[in-house]
Write an enzyme that holds these catalytic residues in place. Structure first.
Site, PDB file in Angstrom:
ATOM      1  N   ASP A   1       0.881  -1.162   0.000  1.00 44.27           N
ATOM      2  CA  ASP A   1       0.000   0.000   0.000  1.00 44.27           C
ATOM      3  C   ASP A   1       0.924   1.218   0.000  1.00 44.27           C
ATOM      4  O   ASP A   1       2.052   1.135   0.480  1.00 44.27           O
ATOM      5  CB  ASP A   1      -0.880  -0.022   1.250  1.00 44.27           C
TER       6      ASP A   1
ATOM      7  N   ASP B   1      -1.437  -0.944   6.401  1.00 45.78           N
ATOM      8  CA  ASP B   1      -1.518  -0.452   7.779  1.00 45.78           C
ATOM      9  C   ASP B   1      -2.390  -1.334   8.658  1.00 45.78           C
ATOM     10  O   ASP B   1      -2.496  -1.097   9.853  1.00 45.78           O
ATOM     11  CB  ASP B   1      -1.998   0.997   7.820  1.00 45.78           C
TER      12      ASP B   1
ATOM     13  N   ASP C   1      -6.739  -1.804   5.098  1.00 51.02           N
ATOM     14  CA  ASP C   1      -6.432  -2.837   4.109  1.00 51.02           C
ATOM     15  C   ASP C   1      -6.705  -4.253   4.617  1.00 51.02           C
ATOM     16  O   ASP C   1      -6.109  -5.204   4.122  1.00 51.02           O
ATOM     17  CB  ASP C   1      -4.966  -2.713   3.689  1.00 51.02           C
TER      18      ASP C   1
END
Length: 618
Positions: free
Chosen positions: A318, A511, A515
């Site tokens: 991410d 995190d 997600d």
């Protein structure tokens, strides 16, 4: 030395004295000779015999205790008293060293994870009293003196200090804290007196969750461990059957063959066949690897995930909060007809009363006190920007839609990031570029992951395509997918999983909060910068306790080292064992040589396993 090992050592010493007496006396009468050897045998091996008997009663008799018992009792039956005692003595010596190694390994991890606070100094009814941390409730005030371990998560009300977070993060540099700072249980207050308001009860605190995670990690077995368990389950009855065949069939079908000779070979075969080196050293190696990773601030939830890290082919990141700081900062200021400093001053005053992250970044970049007397009417227009009167003039600060709606002409060219356009009295005066900064550690993370053998590095982001691609270029990533919703990220991970090799694994790094679906779908979900984040610890398979993406490569190297030691132990122990078993069958290895091979291999593999704890150079 713990009581169990102390008792074992006493039995070994006492049995050795009796055995030495039997050897020195060498009595001609066979009965006293037998009594001395048998007494030595019982003193040394009584616990093995009792354990074997209990396992037989439970129907779990095919283990190393049974093999050792039947082989040594068989030695006594054929009159080889000395060898029977000596084989049991060597087996117990090997078991003693095994226990020592396991205890040392456990102690090393226990010392590492000794972060449970002993007490909390709580402020109640005008007094400071010492209580157990789990007796403190939400909202109570605790006092943490210099040198004490933080007992509960909370917010500092009063005091300044440095916190040693190494027990949680593996980082040795203390972190400065003051009023308003968050403190986490398990850290050590280095040099100041802190007054803290408790925000989590002990069962829900950081230290409690970490301890629970590490304690439960060993219950999730790797594929290699499961293979060894299955192997031992089939291997033991197979070698018992082979030993029986070796003992009974040759004397029946080979002319002149001696029952005594072939029974001795069968018993030697049994002694050598004990699979204890594999059964003990493999789980111990994974246990050491998990402990070694935790020393570096990497919490692995099970040896299955540790094994998967060593097979990693693709790492998917991410962007926000993982490769970038997740905080907007002013990158560039471009004035038109005025200086950059003056443009920033005007924008900061216009945004003075806004709480938007962009406004915060402008005020942070201005870094001086804002004179509110210069500011008149302020209007914040959602999705556009801010209109304010500054020094009696109308200031517009916002996006392109805002400028178009107010008929302000401007030209800025192509930019990569969020742009704040500034106009005064309808005249465009410049723009300010705001972007999420790449972490200093991110480039090192990419380099070290490639060095660790990762084939493909991918980034997924919900940001604009132009911003995502710029970050990807700056870091040298292989693929970038931008403007994605959470569901789109899952679809992309599915596509990438379909293109990995049969043995290859995919890790997603995020995190752990936004997600969660992708973390769950990937082979290994890694939560980044998750210190104190409950959702991250729950969602991920591996938790990086610092904010450094390079720790992912560290975790992979720990995993690769651990699996390397596992393979060494498997090939070494099986190779030596099968070679000596063949020699015993052919009559070239005595029972004593067999036990040397078995115990020697056990001791070597166990001490080799302990190397998994050593991660100082990673």
């Amino acid at each position: 030395m713990n009581p169990v090992m102390k008792r074992k050592l006493i039995r070994l010493v006492a049995g050795s004295v009796i055995l030495a007496a039997a050897l020195v006396l060498k009595l001609e009468n066979p009965l006293p000779n037998f009594v001395l050897y048998f007494a030595a045998y019982l003193v040394i091996g009584s616990d093995i015999l009792l354990r074997s008997a209990r396992n037989i009663a439970r129907g779990q008799w095919l283990d190393e205790n049974f093999l050792m018992s039947i082989a040594t009792v068989g030695a006594f039956v054929i009159g080889e008293y000395f060898e029977g005692v000596l084989v049991m003595w060597f087996f117990q010596v090997g078991d003693f060293f095994q226990s020592y190694a396991v205890n040392r390994s456990r102690k090393s991890i226990a010392d590492l994870m000794d972060i449970r606070p002993d007490h909390a100094n709580v402020h109640r009814e005008g007094e400071i009293i010492r209580v157990d941390p789990d007796e403190v409730t939400l909202g109570e005030t605790i006092i943490i003196r210099a040198g004490e371990r933080v007992p509960l998560d909370g917010i500092i009300i009063e005091g300044n200090s440095n916190l040693d977070t190494s027990a949680l993060t593996g980082e040795s540099v203390p972190r400065e804290v003051g009023p308003g700072s968050e403190v986490l249980s398990g850290c050590i207050n280095v040099n100041g007196l802190l007054t803290v308001e408790v925000t989590k009860e002990f069962y829900d605190s950081t230290v409690s969750k970490i301890l629970d995670l590490v304690e439960n990690a060993v219950t999730k077995k790797a594929q290699t461990e499961n293979f060894i368990t299955r192997f031992a389950r089939h291997y033991t009855p197979a070698v018992v059957g082979l030993a029986t065949i070796i003992s009974l069939l040759p004397p029946l079908f080979i002319p002149g063959a001696s029952f005594y000779d072939w029974i001795y070979r069968g018993l030697t075969f049994l002694v050598i066949s004990c699979p204890c080196a594999l059964v003990v050293s493999i789980p111990l190696t994974f246990f050491g690897g998990i402990g070694g990773a935790s020393r570096k601030g990497i919490l692995v939830k099970g040896s299955n995930y540790l094994e998967a890290l060593s097979q990693m082919e693709v790492v998917v990141f991410d962007k926000t909060g993982t490769l970038t700081h997740g905080v907007f900062n002013v990158q560039e200021v471009h004035g038109v007809g005025i200086t950059a400093d003056k443009l920033l001053e005007i924008a900061a005053h216009a945004e003075a009363f806004s709480n938007h992250p962009i406004a915060s970044s402008l005020k942070r970049a201005y870094s001086r006190d804002i004179d509110n007397s210069r500011i008149g009417e302020v209007e914040e227009i959602s999705g556009h920007g801010v209109r304010a009167i500054v020094d009696g003039q109308e200031v517009l600060a916002g996006n392109a839609r805002f400028m178009h709606s107010r008929n302000v002409a401007y030209e800025i060219g192509e930019v990569h990031g969020t742009v704040v356009l500034v106009a005064v009295e309808g005249t465009f005066l410049g723009h300010i570029l705001i972007a999420d900064e790449i972490k200093e550690d991110a480039r090192e993370a990419v380099r070290s992951l490639r060095d660790a053998g990762i084939k493909k590095l991918v980034m997924l982001t919900g940001d604009a395509k132009v911003i995502g691609e710029k970050v990807g270029r700056d870091l040298g990533l292989d693929m970038v997918f931008a403007e994605l919703l959470p569901g789109d990220k899952v679809d992309k991970v599915e596509e990438l999983l379909a293109n990995t090799s049969a043995q290859g694994k995919l890790a997603f790094v995020g995190d752990g909060i936004n997600d969660a679906p992708v973390l769950t779908r990937s082979d290994v979900g890694i939560a980044m910068g998750a210190l104190g984040s409950d959702a991250a610890i729950e969602a991920a398979d591996v938790v990086i306790m610092t904010d450094e993406p390079s720790k992912i490569a560290t975790g992979i190297r720990v995993s690769q080292k651990t699996l390397g030691i596992v393979r060494q132990n498997i090939f070494f122990s099986l190779g030596i064992k099968f070679a000596v078993m063949l020699l015993a069958t052919l009559g070239f290895a005595s029972m004593i040589a067999g036990i040397f091979a078995d115990v020697g291999v056990l001791v070597l593999t166990v001490f080799n396993s302990m190397r998994a704890l050593n991660v100082e150079n990673f």
